[in-house]
Design an enzyme around this catalytic site. Structure first.
Site, PDB file in Angstrom:
ATOM      1  N   ARG A 103       0.827  -1.201   0.000  1.00 56.06           N
ATOM      2  CA  ARG A 103       0.000   0.000   0.000  1.00 56.06           C
ATOM      3  C   ARG A 103       0.869   1.262   0.000  1.00 56.06           C
ATOM      4  NH1 ARG A 103      -5.024   1.007  -1.450  1.00 56.06           N
ATOM      5  NH2 ARG A 103      -5.312  -1.170  -0.783  1.00 56.06           N
ATOM      6  N   ASN A 362      -1.838  -3.786   8.714  1.00 59.30           N
ATOM      7  CA  ASN A 362      -2.801  -4.864   8.527  1.00 59.30           C
ATOM      8  C   ASN A 362      -3.187  -5.042   7.071  1.00 59.30           C
ATOM      9  OD1 ASN A 362      -4.803  -6.962   9.460  1.00 59.30           O
ATOM     10  ND2 ASN A 362      -4.075  -6.135  11.408  1.00 59.30           N
ATOM     11  N   HIS A 364      -5.227  -3.810   4.768  1.00 61.64           N
ATOM     12  CA  HIS A 364      -5.198  -2.725   3.790  1.00 61.64           C
ATOM     13  C   HIS A 364      -3.761  -2.304   3.499  1.00 61.64           C
ATOM     14  CE1 HIS A 364      -6.103   1.347   2.089  1.00 61.64           C
ATOM     15  NE2 HIS A 364      -7.085   0.648   1.542  1.00 61.64           N
ATOM     16  N   CYS A 365      -2.909  -2.358   4.492  1.00 63.47           N
ATOM     17  CA  CYS A 365      -1.510  -1.923   4.346  1.00 63.47           C
ATOM     18  C   CYS A 365      -0.706  -2.829   3.424  1.00 63.47           C
ATOM     19  CB  CYS A 365      -0.815  -1.880   5.705  1.00 63.47           C
ATOM     20  SG  CYS A 365      -1.662  -0.934   6.979  1.00 63.47           S
ATOM     21  N   ILE A 366      -1.092  -4.099   3.296  1.00 65.42           N
ATOM     22  CA  ILE A 366      -0.297  -5.041   2.518  1.00 65.42           C
ATOM     23  C   ILE A 366      -0.863  -5.257   1.117  1.00 65.42           C
ATOM     24  CG2 ILE A 366       0.501  -6.201   4.614  1.00 65.42           C
ATOM     25  CD1 ILE A 366      -1.386  -8.548   3.904  1.00 65.42           C
TER      26      ILE A 366
END
Length: 373
Positions: A103, A362, A364-366
């Site tokens: 992200r 989490n 969304h970050c990956i």
């Protein structure tokens, strides 16, 4: 030193700005062609050689792959392992990185009304550079956007600002939501004030209205990324992490955000409907979780007893699924039911995500969506 052509544009980059050429960033809930991820392996971020994290990333990839093509970028030394752990329908490609947060390291994709795809190549400095950044170096991360642009054969617009993909959400209709804590942080763009930043966001994402929340979740090591606190779920609608415990620092943060959101109007002049998602109970790094990490002076320390910035808002919206983190058995199902109500036409899949949270982010970050032009 960056190679430039005779007009001062980095080699391989497009001239001008996306807005000048008619490109804009669509909302995450718009149709996708694919999702991009990276494979975890960094031993000072992910415990026990990242083996527990790899299982969690694989489960996220498989859930999203029900909905759209998933690309997983892997360093060469982990390629065979990742290829054997992931099912055949997930596309595993060699794409070196320093860590696994697509992200923030990856591109922000843009679309054009005529059906073209492009990307923004933001400056990345590992969430703060040498003033609060989480590791050094980040040389491989910086090349990811260029490599993906080459793979897809799309224009790459190089932005003159340090911005991570998790620092903003858009509604696809001209509105962006972010936090002052992150985008105006002295360790990102000390020379940019709010007005200059808004002009830059117009130039590169084509957004007309910026809603500024004061700060992100308590102890979020990204300096307050909005994707851990609040996100658009539809035009005129946002999900906000919520805390009712007056003794928790998150209590004040959520109320500050709610006050701004309730007073805001989006780019179309609409008020925002705010949907509250309960936060997990405070989550802390356990002794055995911290002991499995390499201790390096060049990376962010993770100690037993450190509180983690757990949030159910950190989910991914796919074409036919919503993939959310399961973090706390006391609240997981309640959060899933709320999200299912917000996305009645999609299947909400909960994935055990503590191993991802231990690394600092989490689901969304990956992940990073590639929109359908």
């Amino acid at each position: 030193m960056t190679t430039h052509d005779h007009l001062g544009v980095p080699a391989g980059a497009s001239h001008g700005t996306p807005a000048e050429q008619g490109f804009a960033m669509p909302a995450e809930f718009a149709p996708h062609d694919a999702c991009w991820m990276l494979w975890p392996q960094r031993p000072d971020t992910w415990r026990y050689g990242a083996k527990p994290a790899q299982l969690a990333f694989a489960e996220v990839a498989c859930a999203i792959a029900e909905s759209e093509t998933v690309f997983v970028g892997v360093n060469d030394e982990q390629y065979e392992n990742a290829r054997n752990q992931l099912p055949d329908h997930i596309r595993v490609i060699e794409l070196s990185s320093n860590d696994a947060w697509m992200r923030d390291m990856g591109p922000t994709f843009l679309t054009h009304p005529d059906g073209r795809l492009a990307m923004v190549d933001w400056v990345f400095n590992a969430w703060g550079g040498l003033e609060g950044g989480l590791y050094f170096p980040w040389d491989k991360d910086k090349r990811i956007r260029t490599k993906i642009a080459e793979m897809l054969g799309i224009p790459r617009f190089v932005a003159p600002a340090v911005i991570e993909g998790g620092a903003f959400h858009v509604d696809g209709e001209g509105t962006l939501i972010t936090t002052e804590e992150c985008l105006l942080n002295a360790n990102r763009n000390p020379e940019l004030d709010r007005a200059t930043m808004e002009a830059l966001l117009w130039d590169y994402l084509r957004v007309e209205k910026v809603i500024w929340l004061p700060r992100g979740c308590h102890l979020d090591e990204t300096d307050g990324h909005v994707d851990n606190l609040c996100c658009f779920v539809a035009p005129g609608q946002v999900a906000l992490t919520w805390c009712d415990d007056e003794t928790d620092p998150q209590y004040t943060i959520t109320r500050e955000a709610l006050k701004v959101l309730e007073a805001a109007r989006d780019a179309r002049g609409r008020p925002l409907a705010v949907h509250k998602l309960p936060q997990p109970a405070p989550l802390y790094i356990a002794e055995d979780e911290a002991s499995g990490l390499d201790r390096l002076s060049s990376s962010h320390p993770r100690q037993p007893g450190d509180r983690m910035a757990g949030s159910y808002v950190n989910f991914y919206i796919g074409n036919s699924v919503v993939v959310m983190p399961f973090l706390d058995a006391a609240h997981d199902e309640q959060a899933r039911e709320i999200l299912q109500g917000l996305f009645p036409d999609k299947r909400v899949i909960g994935v055990p995500a503590r191993e991802i949270l231990l690394g600092g982010g989490n689901i969304h970050c990956i992940t990073q969506q590639q929109p359908r032009p």
